[in-house]
Write a protein that holds these residues in place. Structure first.
Motif, short mmCIF file in Angstrom:
data_model
loop_
_atom_site.label_atom_id
_atom_site.label_comp_id
_atom_site.label_asym_id
_atom_site.label_seq_id
_atom_site.Cartn_x
_atom_site.Cartn_y
_atom_site.Cartn_z
N LEU A 293 0.62 -1.10 0.02
CA LEU A 293 0.03 0.10 -0.04
C LEU A 293 0.97 1.19 0.00
O LEU A 293 0.59 2.33 -0.69
CB LEU A 293 -0.97 -0.02 1.09
N VAL A 294 1.80 1.35 0.68
CA VAL A 294 2.81 2.45 0.78
C VAL A 294 3.44 2.57 -0.47
O VAL A 294 3.51 3.68 -0.97
CB VAL A 294 3.88 2.44 1.97
N THR A 295 3.99 1.45 -1.35
CA THR A 295 4.71 1.90 -2.47
C THR A 295 3.66 2.28 -3.56
O THR A 295 3.79 2.79 -4.24
CB THR A 295 5.31 0.52 -3.09
N ILE A 296 2.43 1.89 -3.38
CA ILE A 296 1.47 2.35 -4.42
C ILE A 296 1.00 3.62 -4.27
O ILE A 296 0.96 4.39 -5.27
CB ILE A 296 0.15 1.45 -4.48
N SER A 297 0.84 4.17 -3.14
CA SER A 297 0.48 5.49 -2.95
C SER A 297 1.56 6.29 -3.16
O SER A 297 1.39 7.47 -3.61
CB SER A 297 0.11 5.56 -1.41
N GLY A 298 2.95 6.01 -3.12
CA GLY A 298 3.86 6.96 -3.50
C GLY A 298 4.09 6.99 -4.90
O GLY A 298 4.66 7.97 -5.43
N GLN A 299 3.82 6.19 -5.83
CA GLN A 299 3.97 5.99 -7.05
C GLN A 299 3.06 7.09 -7.91
O GLN A 299 3.23 7.86 -8.90
CB GLN A 299 3.54 4.74 -7.57
N SER A 300 1.73 7.18 -7.17
CA SER A 300 0.74 8.09 -7.76
C SER A 300 1.36 9.41 -7.73
O SER A 300 1.00 10.43 -8.52
CB SER A 300 -0.75 8.03 -7.27
N LYS A 301 2.01 9.87 -6.67
CA LYS A 301 2.43 11.41 -6.41
C LYS A 301 3.68 11.54 -7.42
O LYS A 301 3.70 12.61 -7.89
CB LYS A 301 3.03 11.63 -4.96
N LYS A 302 4.43 10.58 -7.63
CA LYS A 302 5.75 10.57 -8.50
C LYS A 302 5.09 10.87 -10.13
O LYS A 302 5.71 11.65 -10.73
CB LYS A 302 6.47 9.39 -8.51
N VAL A 303 4.01 10.04 -10.36
CA VAL A 303 3.47 10.53 -11.70
C VAL A 303 2.93 11.96 -11.79
O VAL A 303 3.21 12.40 -12.78
CB VAL A 303 2.56 9.27 -11.95
#
Length: 184
Positions: free
Chosen positions: A46-56
């Motif tokens: 869950l932490v890795t998924i939520s961090g990727q949306s901000k990077k995009v």
């Protein structure tokens, strides 16, 4: 048997637990370890998924600025013309002529409800029909095979009136009536 004065059954004694069953834990240690690993893995996912949306969102290219252009004046649209439907007026003034052919009136219809050798049987059926509110006649005919007493109703101008009376007779449990094109 008298249930009110019956003696109560003796209370049951609980079974004694052995020391082996009491010493053993309810859940083994490897099940607890597996649950901790699965929960930790789910949290990490869950932490890795939520961090990727901000990077995009951050990595999107910056918007290119366009020089300020004065908007051109659009040409004025002409006024909407009034629609005029001619078929409405044409239909109001039209008259439809339909040629309906006249129904051919055939010979009168008679309904025969029974044919008996004995006049008493014919009169009995006639009385049953009279109880239903219909008027019938008993006609006697002589043929090559003897004397017959027919119970008939009618004459009817059309088949529809004869069918209506036949339905009344069927509701009164008199079946077998037939409609014929007979001349009087």
């Amino acid at each position: 048997m008298d249930y009110a004065n019956r003696k109560r059954p003796a209370p049951r004694k609980p079974a004694k637990k052995t020391k082996k069953a009491a010493a053993r834990p309810a859940v083994s240690w490897w099940v607890v370890l597996l649950a901790i690993v699965l929960v930790t893995g789910f949290v990490w996912l869950l932490v890795t998924i939520s961090g990727q949306s901000k990077k995009v969102a951050v990595e999107s290219p910056p918007a290119v600025e366009t020089p300020a252009v004065q908007p051109q004046q659009q040409p004025a649209l002409p006024e909407k013309p009034e629609e005029r439907w001619q078929y409405i007026e044409e239909l109001e003034n039209q008259e439809v002529i339909v040629d309906v052919p006249e129904r051919e009136v055939g010979p009168p219809k008679l309904m025969q409800c029974g044919s008996f050798r004995n006049r008493a049987d014919a009169e009995e059926l006639r009385a049953m029909i009279a109880m239903l509110g219909l008027e019938s006649q008993v006609r006697t005919t002589e043929g090559s095979n003897g004397v017959w007493h027919r119970v008939i109703l009618g004459p009817y101008e059309g088949r529809r009136a004869a069918e209506a009376d036949r339905h009344k007779l069927q509701r009164g449990k008199i079946n077998g009536c037939q409609i014929w094109n007979w001349n009087l």
